[in-house]
Design a protein around this motif. Structure first.
Motif, mmCIF file in Angstrom:
data_model
loop_
_atom_site.group_PDB
_atom_site.id
_atom_site.type_symbol
_atom_site.label_atom_id
_atom_site.label_comp_id
_atom_site.label_asym_id
_atom_site.label_seq_id
_atom_site.Cartn_x
_atom_site.Cartn_y
_atom_site.Cartn_z
ATOM 1 N N GLY A 191 -10.551 3.373 -4.048
ATOM 2 C CA GLY A 191 -10.581 1.940 -3.802
ATOM 3 C C GLY A 191 -9.678 1.148 -4.730
ATOM 4 O O GLY A 191 -9.941 -0.028 -5.016
ATOM 5 N N GLY A 192 -8.596 1.790 -5.200
ATOM 6 C CA GLY A 192 -7.684 1.103 -6.107
ATOM 7 C C GLY A 192 -8.198 0.985 -7.524
ATOM 8 O O GLY A 192 -7.681 0.172 -8.308
ATOM 9 N N GLY A 220 -10.670 0.524 1.384
ATOM 10 C CA GLY A 220 -10.250 -0.682 2.070
ATOM 11 C C GLY A 220 -10.848 -0.933 3.431
ATOM 12 O O GLY A 220 -10.490 -1.915 4.087
ATOM 13 N N VAL A 221 -11.767 -0.083 3.905
ATOM 14 C CA VAL A 221 -12.360 -0.273 5.234
ATOM 15 C C VAL A 221 -13.203 -1.546 5.236
ATOM 16 O O VAL A 221 -14.137 -1.683 4.445
ATOM 17 N N ARG A 222 -12.857 -2.458 6.149
ATOM 18 C CA ARG A 222 -13.555 -3.744 6.204
ATOM 19 C C ARG A 222 -13.943 -4.163 7.618
ATOM 20 O O ARG A 222 -14.451 -5.279 7.793
ATOM 21 N N SER A 223 -13.706 -3.314 8.622
ATOM 22 C CA SER A 223 -14.008 -3.715 9.995
ATOM 23 C C SER A 223 -14.075 -2.496 10.892
ATOM 24 O O SER A 223 -13.626 -1.395 10.525
ATOM 25 N N GLY A 224 -14.626 -2.706 12.079
ATOM 26 C CA GLY A 224 -14.621 -1.645 13.077
ATOM 27 C C GLY A 224 -13.221 -1.267 13.508
ATOM 28 O O GLY A 224 -12.955 -0.107 13.844
ATOM 29 N N THR A 225 -12.293 -2.225 13.479
ATOM 30 C CA THR A 225 -10.900 -1.922 13.794
ATOM 31 C C THR A 225 -10.310 -0.970 12.767
ATOM 32 O O THR A 225 -9.522 -0.073 13.102
ATOM 33 N N ASP A 226 -10.687 -1.129 11.504
ATOM 34 C CA ASP A 226 -10.217 -0.195 10.470
ATOM 35 C C ASP A 226 -10.710 1.221 10.740
ATOM 36 O O ASP A 226 -9.979 2.193 10.523
ATOM 37 N N VAL A 237 -2.372 -3.365 -8.113
ATOM 38 C CA VAL A 237 -1.359 -3.176 -7.072
ATOM 39 C C VAL A 237 -1.912 -2.313 -5.943
ATOM 40 O O VAL A 237 -1.762 -2.636 -4.752
ATOM 41 N N THR A 238 -2.543 -1.201 -6.304
ATOM 42 C CA THR A 238 -3.069 -0.301 -5.276
ATOM 43 C C THR A 238 -4.244 -0.928 -4.540
ATOM 44 O O THR A 238 -4.399 -0.744 -3.327
ATOM 45 N N LEU A 239 -5.069 -1.683 -5.252
ATOM 46 C CA LEU A 239 -6.183 -2.386 -4.607
ATOM 47 C C LEU A 239 -5.669 -3.256 -3.472
ATOM 48 O O LEU A 239 -6.194 -3.220 -2.348
ATOM 49 N N VAL A 240 -4.629 -4.034 -3.743
ATOM 50 C CA VAL A 240 -4.059 -4.911 -2.719
ATOM 51 C C VAL A 240 -3.334 -4.100 -1.647
ATOM 52 O O VAL A 240 -3.435 -4.380 -0.445
ATOM 53 N N ALA A 241 -2.625 -3.056 -2.078
ATOM 54 C CA ALA A 241 -1.827 -2.270 -1.135
ATOM 55 C C ALA A 241 -2.686 -1.562 -0.099
ATOM 56 O O ALA A 241 -2.241 -1.367 1.042
ATOM 57 N N ASN A 242 -3.906 -1.176 -0.463
ATOM 58 C CA ASN A 242 -4.790 -0.533 0.512
ATOM 59 C C ASN A 242 -4.996 -1.422 1.729
ATOM 60 O O ASN A 242 -4.932 -0.965 2.878
ATOM 61 N N ARG A 243 -5.246 -2.697 1.464
ATOM 62 C CA ARG A 243 -5.516 -3.613 2.571
ATOM 63 C C ARG A 243 -4.244 -3.920 3.354
ATOM 64 O O ARG A 243 -4.256 -3.990 4.591
ATOM 65 N N PRO A 284 -1.241 4.011 -1.030
ATOM 66 C CA PRO A 284 -2.402 3.571 -0.248
ATOM 67 C C PRO A 284 -3.014 4.757 0.501
ATOM 68 O O PRO A 284 -2.282 5.605 1.037
ATOM 69 N N SER A 285 -4.318 4.812 0.548
ATOM 70 C CA SER A 285 -4.986 5.955 1.168
ATOM 71 C C SER A 285 -4.568 6.148 2.616
ATOM 72 O O SER A 285 -4.350 7.281 3.068
#
Length: 373
Positions: A266-267, A298-304, A44-50, A275-276
């Motif tokens: 990271g969940g 959950g960081v996956r991009s420069g926008t994040d 749940v937390t893994l998904v919630a981070n994103r 969520p962090s």
């Protein structure tokens, strides 16, 4: 990156971190892929981070008159080309023979700190030969003498900060690993814990050898007195990783920590934890400038990265994408991941009307979805 005719890419070179992940997933054995990608419990937390990150809307500024953005920053006293450090991650030789040495070399070339883990599959001395700016991550071990020895080795190797991870009194119940009977292959070991690692290599019909090893060597009784002991033991800046509660964060800096990392691992630890990114603004408020506040999970991009800065973070730690890049093409794969992140972040700054990292911290945000701050 040595990858050709890959579905979803026209040139064979990934255009974003999601493509790097897909390439890595196709190359790795199922149990290794699940060990990296999985979370605890129902995830749940893994998904919630994103979901929570996607729910942070940044309000860009206009008429900024900015032609080029400066992405440089100081992170816990370490000068970095980006507000990014590579997070501590265990057993990187699982995905590439050079493991942490290759990843650190790429981080050094990109000008970002690399965090050497207690459960690294290469030693801090080997990794230091890359010349990368290093931090050293410490798990609290039952053997206090070994804790002191690792601190001394980190200092001797030239590490610039000490990161203590405080959210693993026991390892979260990671069902993917249990189902896979996950264990380390014979050639991969915890290089800093040479003795007593037998459990990690014992494959079970059901269960995780790595979890058994963690239970054997980690001390679940870590308390505030231990943090004080560690602060007195080292001259290095101290970073406390795994903080979600504002009161905990304030107490950490009050006891001499130079920074905290807002992280739910990271969940991978308490499933159902906040969520962090949702916890981040309140931790920033509690620390009140008395130390750096870093963010991960959950960081996956420069926008994040931009989102985290706008919410008050000093910078972020980048985790799984580094392992995906390492799996795809070793040092060059990690270099590609960091270059993608750099390019995305530089463009995000310009699009948001920011000349530098400090300006990004002045951006307003709004909640656009569930779980966002």
């Amino acid at each position: 990156m040595g990858v050709r005719n890959t579905p979803g890419t026209r040139t064979g070179v990934p255009a974003d971190l999601a493509e790097v992940e897909r390439l890595a997933a196709a190359r790795l054995p199922t149990d290794v892929r699940d060990f990296i990608a999985g979370g605890s419990g129902d995830e749940v937390t893994l998904v919630a981070n994103r979901v929570a990150l996607d729910g942070v809307g940044v309000v860009p500024r206009t008429f900024a008159g900015v032609e080029a953005a400066d992405t440089g920053v100081s992170l816990v006293g370490t000068r970095a080309a980006l507000p990014v450090a590579v997070a501590p991650m265990a057993y990187q030789c699982l995905v590439h023979p050079e493991g942490e040495v290759a990843a650190a070399a790429a981080a050094g070339a990109a000008g970002v700190p690399f965090t050497v883990g207690t459960l690294s599959s290469r030693t801090v001395e080997e990794i230091a030969k890359t010349g990368a700016p290093l931090w050293f991550q410490l798990y609290w071990l039952r053997d206090r003498g070994l804790v002191g020895e690792l601190v001394a080795r980190a200092e001797e190797a030239g590490c610039q900060a000490l990161v203590i991870t405080v959210d693993v009194p026991v390892m979260g119940h990671r069902r993917r690993d249990v189902r896979n009977g996950f264990a380390l292959p014979a050639e991969v070991r915890a290089a800093h814990l040479v003795a007593g690692t037998t459990e990690a290599h014992e494959r079970r019909d059901v269960g995780s050898g790595v979890a058994e090893h963690t239970s054997a060597v980690f001390d679940p009784t870590l308390g505030w007195r231990d943090l004080e002991w560690l602060r007195a033991r080292t001259r290095l800046p101290l970073v406390v990783k795994g903080v979600l509660d504002p009161l905990d964060a304030a107490r950490c800096v009050g006891l001499g920590a130079s920074a905290v990392v807002v992280s739910n691992h990271g969940g991978r630890q308490l499933d159902g934890a906040v969520p962090s990114v949702t916890a981040l603004p309140r931790v920033v408020e509690a620390v009140a400038g008395a130390g750096d506040v870093l963010f991960d999970s959950g960081v996956r991009s420069g926008t994040d990265v931009l989102r985290a800065l706008a919410l008050g973070a000093t910078g972020v730690l980048l985790g799984r994408p580094v392992l995906w890049g390492l799996a795809v093409d070793g040092e060059r794969g990690v270099a590609r991941v960091l270059e993608l992140l750099r390019a995305e972040f530089a463009q995000a700054l310009l699009l948001a009307g920011c000349a530098d990292v400090d300006a990004a911290r002045g951006l307003a945000t709004v909640s656009t979805g569930r779980g966002a701050p």
